[in-house]
Design an enzyme around this catalytic site. Structure first.
Site, short mmCIF file in Angstrom:
data_model
loop_
_atom_site.label_atom_id
_atom_site.label_comp_id
_atom_site.label_asym_id
_atom_site.label_seq_id
_atom_site.Cartn_x
_atom_site.Cartn_y
_atom_site.Cartn_z
N PRO A 97 0.80 -1.23 0.00
CG PRO A 97 -0.17 -1.15 2.11
CD PRO A 97 0.58 -2.05 1.18
CD GLU A 98 3.49 0.37 3.11
OE1 GLU A 98 3.57 -0.40 2.12
OE2 GLU A 98 3.25 -0.03 4.24
#
Length: 179
Positions: A2-3
């Site tokens: 997700p980063e």
């Protein structure tokens, strides 16, 4: 991961605002943000001051900016709360400012500020080594274990498919393995 979009946005910002900039000063406000740099703050400052920044690169959550004609790089890991901000020198310091890198593009003086509330991220200098699969491509030695991601121009879906097919673990577990 997700980063990934966040780290890619930071990389693109550095590419736009700091490529070919010359570092004129480095200030370490919290040495804990350099815990991965073996030489400590004084070495970090001495080796970085006067260098020219090349185009920022990224693999996974790691971001690096080649310096020193491409054989060394400033490696950045944002951790959970780290930020790398481009700022004017006259703007007040952010509350959790850890490292300030002042640079010039020839037209103006700006700052690259590393801000990290929780101090899980950090910066360090590392040597760049050639990758095995792409001659001429250089990557920090400490990032070699991270595999290519879908935004990488050399990402090969067929290779990933074949590697995943050979694994006996669950798909989620295999995808979380960053190698």
């Amino acid at each position: 991961m997700p980063e990934l979009p966040e780290v890619e946005v930071v990389r693109r910002g550095i590419e736009q605002w700091a490529t070919n900039a010359q570092i004129i000063a480095v200030e370490v406000l919290d040495p804990r943000s350099l815990r991965r740099h073996v030489g400590g703050p004084e070495d970090f400052i001495a080796r970085l001051t006067g260098q020219r920044l090349a185009v920022g690169q990224r693999r996974g959550k790691y971001l690096w900016i080649p310096i020193d004609e491409g054989y060394n790089a400033v490696v950045v890991h944002l951790g959970m709360s780290g930020q790398l901000l481009i700022s004017q020198p006259d703007i007040p310091d952010q509350k959790h400012l850890k490292i300030r890198i002042t640079y010039t593009t020839g037209e103006s003086i700006q700052e690259l500020r590393f801000v990290d509330q929780r101090i899980f991220g950090g910066l360090y200098l590392d040597s760049l080594l050639p990758t095995q699969d792409q001659p001429g491509e250089l990557i920090p030695s400490t990032v070699m274990h991270i595999g290519r991601d879908p935004l990488d121009e050399h990402f090969d879906t067929e290779v990933i498919f074949l590697k995943l097919r050979k694994r006996k673990s669950s798909l989620k577990r295999a995808l979380l393995d960053q190698s």
